[in-house]
Design a protein around this motif. Structure first.
Motif, PDB file in Angstrom:
ATOM      1  N   LYS A   1      37.687  53.227  35.671  1.00  0.00           N
ATOM      2  CA  LYS A   1      37.735  52.637  34.338  1.00  0.00           C
ATOM      3  C   LYS A   1      36.645  53.226  33.452  1.00  0.00           C
ATOM      4  O   LYS A   1      35.508  53.374  33.878  1.00  0.00           O
TER       5      LYS A   1
ATOM      6  N   GLY B   1      36.668  50.225  29.333  1.00  0.00           N
ATOM      7  CA  GLY B   1      37.608  49.115  29.533  1.00  0.00           C
ATOM      8  C   GLY B   1      39.021  49.515  29.901  1.00  0.00           C
ATOM      9  O   GLY B   1      39.868  48.660  30.134  1.00  0.00           O
TER      10      GLY B   1
ATOM     11  N   SER C   1      44.866  42.420  34.544  1.00  0.00           N
ATOM     12  CA  SER C   1      43.976  42.630  33.392  1.00  0.00           C
ATOM     13  C   SER C   1      43.060  41.426  33.187  1.00  0.00           C
ATOM     14  O   SER C   1      41.865  41.578  32.944  1.00  0.00           O
ATOM     15  N   LYS C   2      43.635  40.228  33.294  1.00  0.00           N
ATOM     16  CA  LYS C   2      42.840  39.002  33.088  1.00  0.00           C
ATOM     17  C   LYS C   2      41.754  38.880  34.138  1.00  0.00           C
ATOM     18  O   LYS C   2      40.625  38.499  33.845  1.00  0.00           O
ATOM     19  N   SER C   3      42.098  39.196  35.387  1.00  0.00           N
ATOM     20  CA  SER C   3      41.108  38.997  36.466  1.00  0.00           C
ATOM     21  C   SER C   3      40.079  40.118  36.540  1.00  0.00           C
ATOM     22  O   SER C   3      39.029  39.954  37.145  1.00  0.00           O
ATOM     23  N   THR C   4      40.357  41.273  35.916  1.00  0.00           N
ATOM     24  CA  THR C   4      39.443  42.425  36.048  1.00  0.00           C
ATOM     25  C   THR C   4      38.811  42.858  34.726  1.00  0.00           C
ATOM     26  O   THR C   4      37.972  43.751  34.715  1.00  0.00           O
ATOM     27  N   GLN C   5      39.227  42.226  33.625  1.00  0.00           N
ATOM     28  CA  GLN C   5      38.753  42.648  32.291  1.00  0.00           C
ATOM     29  C   GLN C   5      38.997  44.140  32.054  1.00  0.00           C
ATOM     30  O   GLN C   5      38.158  44.853  31.499  1.00  0.00           O
TER      31      GLN C   5
ATOM     32  N   THR D   1      42.156  47.073  30.873  1.00  0.00           N
ATOM     33  CA  THR D   1      43.541  47.343  30.497  1.00  0.00           C
ATOM     34  C   THR D   1      43.973  48.593  31.252  1.00  0.00           C
ATOM     35  O   THR D   1      43.124  49.417  31.625  1.00  0.00           O
TER      36      THR D   1
END
Length: 512
Positions: A194, A197, A225-229, A231
């Motif tokens: 990553k 982001g 995406s929600k759990s790892t911040q 995209t």
């Protein structure tokens, strides 16, 4: 000389294959592919690096410090179908009739350890509840339950898992949710691939699975995406038909199907060097689709990947510095000696004995050639069982010695000395690569220039009842990367959890 009709040439054109390429492949069949010559196994201290925990952290930190300026990519070969994973279970459905014998009688009659293990661990499979709901009321004993469970799992009017791509099967169960390998690879990528982001991934998949993969990505990407911040930017490609190889008959003449057309076959995973070559990134992580971990081991896996990437960035920085200096024709003899020392000690490059007798200009040209190559840092795991593909020093027909990943099929098993070197290997290849594919000027290498075509495989097959010879291209991390600069690093066993058979899902590493 092979004669091609107008129809043949049209067929070649449609596939994007040149006449010259086909003739070269036919020559390969005629000449045969020689076994590789193992010089010795790569071991810790001679071909494999081992770092202390503090050293691993230092290299991981180096990667973290520099990652923001890099384009990172996780490249996942994912075209494998699950049919081989369920081979023992398909055999079971063919060989067992629950109306004629009990499961216990079947196991005693056949000594089928795979089915015994499957039955004993049945409740631990991530799809257990889903299948049990579907077969409710169909069985009257535990033995019948196992039979109908397997039937529902594999039959075309059931879940039909045998035709799924491996990457889309449920591998892990978290509460009420199950996770596929695709989802687990997204989670991993968020930790080490990553930048700003965004995590970049590329999956090579079979054409018939294009829509299935996209649908699964759509289903899970938002959740991850929600759990790892993070995209996710996910790309897909298929093996190119231009990488298919010609089949020949036993006289090395082009094999023709009953309709008179030339027969081409997929070239194996080595064909994916073309897909890899199409990617635009500074650092590319390569890992197989079926090698994933449950959440509790994610951090350990990510730290290992960051360590490998740190090793690559550090060595690449030095390589780039020497490459720049060697671009100058007035470079000093001392700097050339340092560059040679660096190539030998850090990049495992070996020079021929006549190097010292060459002119300064020739020496500089050799140093430039050996420095200006893609670099791969490959994780290697300690042997736990029988060695398969692994790290070896090999010698080619010109006497050049290099560090390579070699499969047992490339070794002459009739040569006792070669077999003993193979068996002495201490580590095996888990397919855990971090690749630097650009030069010191930021230009991407053409990876197709670094393939050793003589590291392919010739196998015998049949088609329409007739025998034929097929050509498999050099493996992606074998001959397809033969002329890369290579570093092997020991990595922990936790990073290697492939699912080759359905029963592998019962291993503790796949249980949440």
């Amino acid at each position: 000389m092979v004669q091609f009709s107008e129809k043949d040439l049209q067929q070649l054109e449609e596939k994007g294959i040149t006449r010259e390429k086909v003739l070269k492949q036919i020559d390969t069949f005629k000449e045969g592919i020689p076994f590789v010559t193992l010089e010795k196994a790569a071991v810790v201290g001679n071909g494999i690096e081992r770092f202390t925990e503090a050293e691993q952290k230092k290299r991981g930190d180096y990667f973290e410090k520099h990652r923001d300026r890099l384009k990172l990519l996780k490249f996942v070969p994912a075209s494998g179908a699950a049919s081989r994973m369920f081979k023992a279970m398909f055999n079971f459905l063919d060989a067992h009739d629950p109306k004629r014998e009990t499961l216990t009688e079947y196991v005693e009659r056949t000594n089928d350890e795979a089915v015994k293990k499957f039955a004993e661990g049945i409740e631990k499979f991530p799809f257990y509840e889903k299948i049990m709901d579907r077969i409710e009321g169909k069985y009257h004993s535990q033995g019948e339950q196992v039979y109908y469970f397997v039937k529902e799992m594999l039959s075309t009017d059931g879940l039909d898992y045998g035709v799924y791509p491996k990457g889309l099967l449920p591998f892990h169960k978290y509460g009420k949710d199950t996770a596929t390998p695709l989802e687990e690879h997204l989670k991993e990528a968020a930790l080490y691939a990553k930048t700003d982001g965004v995590a970049n991934l590329h999956f090579t998949i079979s054409e018939q699975h294009n829509e299935m993969f996209r649908a699964e990505e759509k289903r899970v990407a938002e959740r991850v995406s929600k759990s790892t911040q993070a995209t996710f930017k996910v790309g897909y490609s298929n093996q190119k038909s231009s990488t298919d190889t010609i089949a020949v008959d036993l006289n090395d003449e082009p094999f023709r199907s009953n309709d008179g057309t030339l027969l081409f076959r997929p070239g194996g995973h080595g064909a994916l060097i073309e897909n890899l070559n199409d990617q635009q990134a500074d650092i590319i992580f390569i890992k197989n689709i079926d090698n994933v971990v449950v959440d509790r081991n994610l951090e350990a896996v990510a730290n290992s990947k960051k360590m490998l990437a740190g090793v690559l960035l550090q060595v690449q920085s030095e390589a780039f510095s020497f490459a720049e200096k060697l671009d100058d024709e007035t470079v000093s003899i001392d700097v050339m000696a340092e560059a040679k020392d660096f190539l030998e000690k850090r990049l495992n490059v070996r020079f021929q004995e006549n190097y010292r007798g060459l002119s300064i200009d020739d020496q500089r040209a050799i140093l430039k050639d050996k420095l200006n190559r893609p670099i791969r840092v490959c994780g290697m795991v300690k042997n736990e069982g029988e060695p398969g593909g692994g790290p070896f020093w090999i010698k080619d027909k010109n006497g050049n010695i290099s560090l390579q990943i070699i499969e047992s099929a490339q070794v002459d098993m009739g040569n006792g000395h070669q077999v003993s070197i193979l068996k002495n290997s201490t580590h095996f290849n888990p397919v855990d690569l971090v690749c630097g594919v650009k030069n010191h000027k930021g230009e991407k290498y053409n990876l197709l220039n670094y393939v050793d075509a003589k590291q392919g495989f010739i196998t015998e097959k049949t088609k329409e009842g007739k025998p034929l010879k097929a050509l498999e291209l050099p493996g992606l991390w074998n001959g397809a990367m033969a002329y890369w600069n290579t570093i092997f690093v020991e990595v922990p066993l936790v990073t290697f959890n492939p699912v080759k058979t359905v029963n592998d899902l019962l291993k503790p590493s796949h249980q949440v």
